[in-house]
Design a protein around this motif. Structure first.
Motif, PDB file in Angstrom:
ATOM      1  N   PHE A   1      40.643  11.358  63.981  1.00 41.50           N
ATOM      2  CA  PHE A   1      39.288  10.800  63.939  1.00 41.50           C
ATOM      3  C   PHE A   1      38.682  11.250  62.617  1.00 41.50           C
ATOM      4  O   PHE A   1      38.357  12.418  62.433  1.00 41.50           O
ATOM      5  CB  PHE A   1      38.451  11.273  65.124  1.00 41.50           C
ATOM      6  CG  PHE A   1      37.110  10.608  65.226  1.00 41.50           C
ATOM      7  CD1 PHE A   1      37.010   9.247  65.443  1.00 41.50           C
ATOM      8  CD2 PHE A   1      35.930  11.338  65.111  1.00 41.50           C
ATOM      9  CE1 PHE A   1      35.774   8.622  65.544  1.00 41.50           C
ATOM     10  CE2 PHE A   1      34.695  10.731  65.210  1.00 41.50           C
ATOM     11  CZ  PHE A   1      34.618   9.363  65.431  1.00 41.50           C
ATOM     12  N   ILE A   2      38.585  10.300  61.695  1.00 43.11           N
ATOM     13  CA  ILE A   2      38.149  10.607  60.331  1.00 43.11           C
ATOM     14  C   ILE A   2      36.644  10.410  60.214  1.00 43.11           C
ATOM     15  O   ILE A   2      36.107   9.382  60.645  1.00 43.11           O
ATOM     16  CB  ILE A   2      38.876   9.701  59.322  1.00 43.11           C
ATOM     17  CG1 ILE A   2      40.399   9.896  59.433  1.00 43.11           C
ATOM     18  CG2 ILE A   2      38.403   9.956  57.900  1.00 43.11           C
ATOM     19  CD1 ILE A   2      41.206   8.817  58.724  1.00 43.11           C
ATOM     20  N   ILE A   3      35.980  11.397  59.631  1.00 40.71           N
ATOM     21  CA  ILE A   3      34.535  11.310  59.400  1.00 40.71           C
ATOM     22  C   ILE A   3      34.293  11.457  57.904  1.00 40.71           C
ATOM     23  O   ILE A   3      34.513  12.523  57.325  1.00 40.71           O
ATOM     24  CB  ILE A   3      33.776  12.403  60.176  1.00 40.71           C
ATOM     25  CG1 ILE A   3      34.119  12.346  61.664  1.00 40.71           C
ATOM     26  CG2 ILE A   3      32.262  12.263  59.961  1.00 40.71           C
ATOM     27  CD1 ILE A   3      33.626  13.544  62.455  1.00 40.71           C
ATOM     28  N   LEU A   4      33.878  10.383  57.269  1.00 40.08           N
ATOM     29  CA  LEU A   4      33.546  10.383  55.850  1.00 40.08           C
ATOM     30  C   LEU A   4      32.028  10.379  55.683  1.00 40.08           C
ATOM     31  O   LEU A   4      31.319   9.701  56.432  1.00 40.08           O
ATOM     32  CB  LEU A   4      34.120   9.141  55.164  1.00 40.08           C
ATOM     33  CG  LEU A   4      35.608   9.144  54.823  1.00 40.08           C
ATOM     34  CD1 LEU A   4      36.072   7.727  54.510  1.00 40.08           C
ATOM     35  CD2 LEU A   4      35.893  10.065  53.648  1.00 40.08           C
ATOM     36  N   ARG A   5      31.549  11.109  54.703  1.00 43.57           N
ATOM     37  CA  ARG A   5      30.112  11.126  54.419  1.00 43.57           C
ATOM     38  C   ARG A   5      29.878  10.888  52.927  1.00 43.57           C
ATOM     39  O   ARG A   5      30.466  11.562  52.094  1.00 43.57           O
ATOM     40  CB  ARG A   5      29.480  12.454  54.840  1.00 43.57           C
ATOM     41  CG  ARG A   5      29.365  12.622  56.348  1.00 43.57           C
ATOM     42  CD  ARG A   5      28.669  13.934  56.707  1.00 43.57           C
ATOM     43  NE  ARG A   5      28.366  14.011  58.130  1.00 43.57           N
ATOM     44  CZ  ARG A   5      29.216  14.467  59.044  1.00 43.57           C
ATOM     45  NH1 ARG A   5      30.423  14.867  58.676  1.00 43.57           N
ATOM     46  NH2 ARG A   5      28.873  14.499  60.321  1.00 43.57           N
ATOM     47  N   TYR A   6      29.012   9.940  52.637  1.00 39.69           N
ATOM     48  CA  TYR A   6      28.528   9.740  51.275  1.00 39.69           C
ATOM     49  C   TYR A   6      27.060  10.152  51.276  1.00 39.69           C
ATOM     50  O   TYR A   6      26.248   9.579  52.011  1.00 39.69           O
ATOM     51  CB  TYR A   6      28.669   8.276  50.835  1.00 39.69           C
ATOM     52  CG  TYR A   6      27.926   7.993  49.550  1.00 39.69           C
ATOM     53  CD1 TYR A   6      28.484   8.308  48.318  1.00 39.69           C
ATOM     54  CD2 TYR A   6      26.644   7.444  49.571  1.00 39.69           C
ATOM     55  CE1 TYR A   6      27.778   8.090  47.144  1.00 39.69           C
ATOM     56  CE2 TYR A   6      25.934   7.215  48.401  1.00 39.69           C
ATOM     57  CZ  TYR A   6      26.512   7.538  47.195  1.00 39.69           C
ATOM     58  OH  TYR A   6      25.812   7.329  46.032  1.00 39.69           O
ATOM     59  N   GLU A   7      26.735  11.141  50.467  1.00 40.65           N
ATOM     60  CA  GLU A   7      25.374  11.685  50.450  1.00 40.65           C
ATOM     61  C   GLU A   7      24.708  11.308  49.139  1.00 40.65           C
ATOM     62  O   GLU A   7      24.881  11.959  48.111  1.00 40.65           O
ATOM     63  CB  GLU A   7      25.443  13.207  50.644  1.00 40.65           C
ATOM     64  CG  GLU A   7      26.040  13.594  51.988  1.00 40.65           C
ATOM     65  CD  GLU A   7      26.287  15.086  52.130  1.00 40.65           C
ATOM     66  OE1 GLU A   7      26.249  15.792  51.105  1.00 40.65           O
ATOM     67  OE2 GLU A   7      26.546  15.522  53.263  1.00 40.65           O
ATOM     68  N   GLY A   8      23.932  10.224  49.199  1.00 43.03           N
ATOM     69  CA  GLY A   8      23.250   9.754  48.009  1.00 43.03           C
ATOM     70  C   GLY A   8      21.743   9.880  48.082  1.00 43.03           C
ATOM     71  O   GLY A   8      21.043   9.508  47.138  1.00 43.03           O
ATOM     72  N   ALA A   9      21.238  10.403  49.205  1.00 42.06           N
ATOM     73  CA  ALA A   9      19.795  10.529  49.393  1.00 42.06           C
ATOM     74  C   ALA A   9      19.502  11.832  50.120  1.00 42.06           C
ATOM     75  O   ALA A   9      20.408  12.604  50.451  1.00 42.06           O
ATOM     76  CB  ALA A   9      19.263   9.331  50.190  1.00 42.06           C
ATOM     77  N   ALA A  10      18.236  12.075  50.380  1.00 46.54           N
ATOM     78  CA  ALA A  10      17.837  13.286  51.087  1.00 46.54           C
ATOM     79  C   ALA A  10      18.485  13.334  52.463  1.00 46.54           C
ATOM     80  O   ALA A  10      18.716  12.303  53.100  1.00 46.54           O
ATOM     81  CB  ALA A  10      16.315  13.332  51.226  1.00 46.54           C
TER      82      ALA A  10
END
Length: 508
Positions: free
Chosen positions: A238-247
């Motif tokens: 179970f893959i969890i990807l996060r792109y954090e471009g904001a607060a």
């Protein structure tokens, strides 16, 4: 592939430094403003070498003299981006096997170039030069084409240059999704997708990746997901990807991609003919990874989370059987009447997991039903949502990106087909409206947030002589995210009040 904008008025086309000059004409517009080029066009038309009819083309080897570019003339059906893409693709096909490293593309006077034309050029160049090689040593060597430029007046430089740059990032995501789809099932396993996710996290600082293994999935109560992987020797991920471009306080857009790396149908075994194409059943997962690849370069000011449940669906003595009842992460029980309707079984637990992320919206992407292929073919992806605003945002992104979707019904009455005497819900209904009842099944697990479902069974790959992954719908998804980032405070907000209390979602 490099793409850039070349400033040159029509009168200076013959002086453009490139190996080939590709001129896109239409039946109404067939002059460029350059005397030398227009004289060649007029001569070709006069002597019948080129008919001003859609789809016609002509290759001329250095007609303006030694040291000058080859000339490729292509007649587009219309002046829109779709026809422009087809014309550019046809023109590139005529030179890609030659010693041509740089092609400059220009539109005839009267054919006003827009950002959509720039994106179409990038897509056409990518598709024209792609060759699958990873497991095929005999594949032809890469051609010499390395750069495709768009020629236009100085006034267009800013807008078209920016469009080329954006499209190049999006197409990089398409390329990753397509390549993952084309890998055979013994190469592209759930573990391989996890490796690709971690690779993205290593290479791009705004992306992080987490991979949950079977013990964590058992602790979460993902009984529906785990039921699909029971017959396989490959461990689920179970893959969890996060792109954090904001607060961190900004609610994320959540993308959920179906990752069945090979689908035999399980005990409800599929027919042998064409089963090899079930390696493409991870197209939803590939599109999520591809979208994150695009985001890494686009850097929009928005938060995005990707959830990828991935496993194989195999028959064995430990495989789930028709008639078995499993308990999903939501607590709802499911009677599995057909083990070949497995995509919804892994998605429903991922959709329940999405609740804990307090999302602005959730979009799942899945090669879910053959019924959607029957309904829409390979032109549009099927779009299902009870949220008109979200549906329209996705449809608009599809139109703008050229990666289109078509909205399908989601009336509650269709869900009656999923009633079960032995569980809260059955995983299939009858043959009628199969893509709709599949979406109705998923809807049972998405009451707490704004949700849409994209059925890409007809668009994620092509069959026949052109068999291979398409990388869709990365263009649509990345454009949707860019649109949401650009909207700022006007972007889609989280559902004001849950339609029901969030379902059980224990901590990992």
């Amino acid at each position: 592939m490099e793409h850039r904008f070349i400033e040159a008025p029509g009168a200076a086309l013959s002086g453009v430094k490139a190996d080939a000059l590709l001129v896109v004409l239409t039946t109404e517009h067939h002059h460029t403003g350059d005397k030398a080029v227009d004289a060649l066009i007029d001569d070709a038309v006069k002597h019948g070498d080129l008919a001003l009819k859609a789809g016609r083309s002509l290759f001329c080897r250095r007609p303006m003299g030694a040291g000058k570019p080859h000339l490729v003339l292509v007649v587009a059906a219309q002046d829109g981006a779709k026809a422009f893409k087809s014309a550019v693709a046809k023109g590139l096909a005529s030179v890609k096997d030659l010693a041509v490293a740089h092609v400059a593309v220009v539109a005839a006077d009267g054919l006003a170039l827009q950002s959509a034309h720039a994106r179409a050029l990038v897509q056409a160049a990518d598709e024209a030069t792609y060759v699958y090689r990873q497991t095929k040593p005999s594949a032809p060597a890469a051609g010499k084409l390395r750069k495709v430029s768009l020629v236009g007046p100085k006034a267009s430089a800013s807008a078209l240059g920016a469009a080329l740059k954006q499209a190049q990032a999006q197409v990089a995501g398409v390329a990753l999704a397509r390549e993952l789809g084309n890998l055979p099932g013994n190469h592209c396993t759930p573990s391989h997708l996890a490796v690709e996710a971690r690779k993205l996290a290593r290479e791009y600082k705004h992306i992080s990746a987490q991979v949950l293994e079977r013990p964590a999935l058992e602790k979460l109560g993902m009984g529906s997901f785990l039921s699909v992987t029971n017959g396989s020797a490959q461990p689920p991920k179970f893959i969890i990807l996060r792109y954090e471009g904001a607060a961190a306080s900004q609610a994320p857009v959540v993308l959920v991609g179906k990752g069945i790396t090979f689908d035999t149908g399980g005990i409800s075994l599929k027919p042998g003919a064409g089963m090899d194409e079930m390696k493409f059943d991870m197209g939803g997962a590939a599109s999520v990874l591809g979208t994150f690849r695009a985001l890494a370069e686009l850097k929009p000011r928005i938060n995005v989370v990707g959830l990828v449940p991935t496993c194989e669906n195999m028959p064995s003595g430990t495989a789930t059987k028709p008639g078995d009842v499993v308990t999903s992460m939501s607590g709802q029980t499911i009677e599995i009447l057909n083990t070949d309707a497995e995509g919804r079984l892994i998605l429903c637990d991922a959709l329940t997991y999405a609740e804990r992320l307090k999302p602005a919206v959730v979009v799942d992407i899945a090669t879910l039903t053959g019924a959607c292929v029957i309904a829409l073919g390979g032109i549009h992806s099927g779009l299902f949502s009870r949220d008109d605003e979200l549906a329209q945002a996705l449809l608009s992104a599809g139109q703008d990106s050229g990666d289109t979707a078509w909205r399908m019904p989601l009336d509650e009455e269709y869900g009656d087909a999923l009633k079960s005497n032995f569980a809260d819900i059955a995983n299939v209904g009858g043959r009628e409206a199969g893509s709709v009842t599949a979406a109705c099944f998923l809807a049972k697990f998405t009451q707490a947030y704004r949700w849409a479902h994209l059925d890409i069974a007809g668009t994620a790959w092509k069959s026949g002589g052109t068999k291979g992954g398409t990388g869709r719908p990365v263009m649509l998804l990345s454009q949707f995210i860019l649109d949401q980032a650009a909207a700022g405070k006007q972007a889609l907000a989280p559902q004001a009040k849950p339609a029901r209390k969030p379902t059980r979602a224990p901590k990992a």
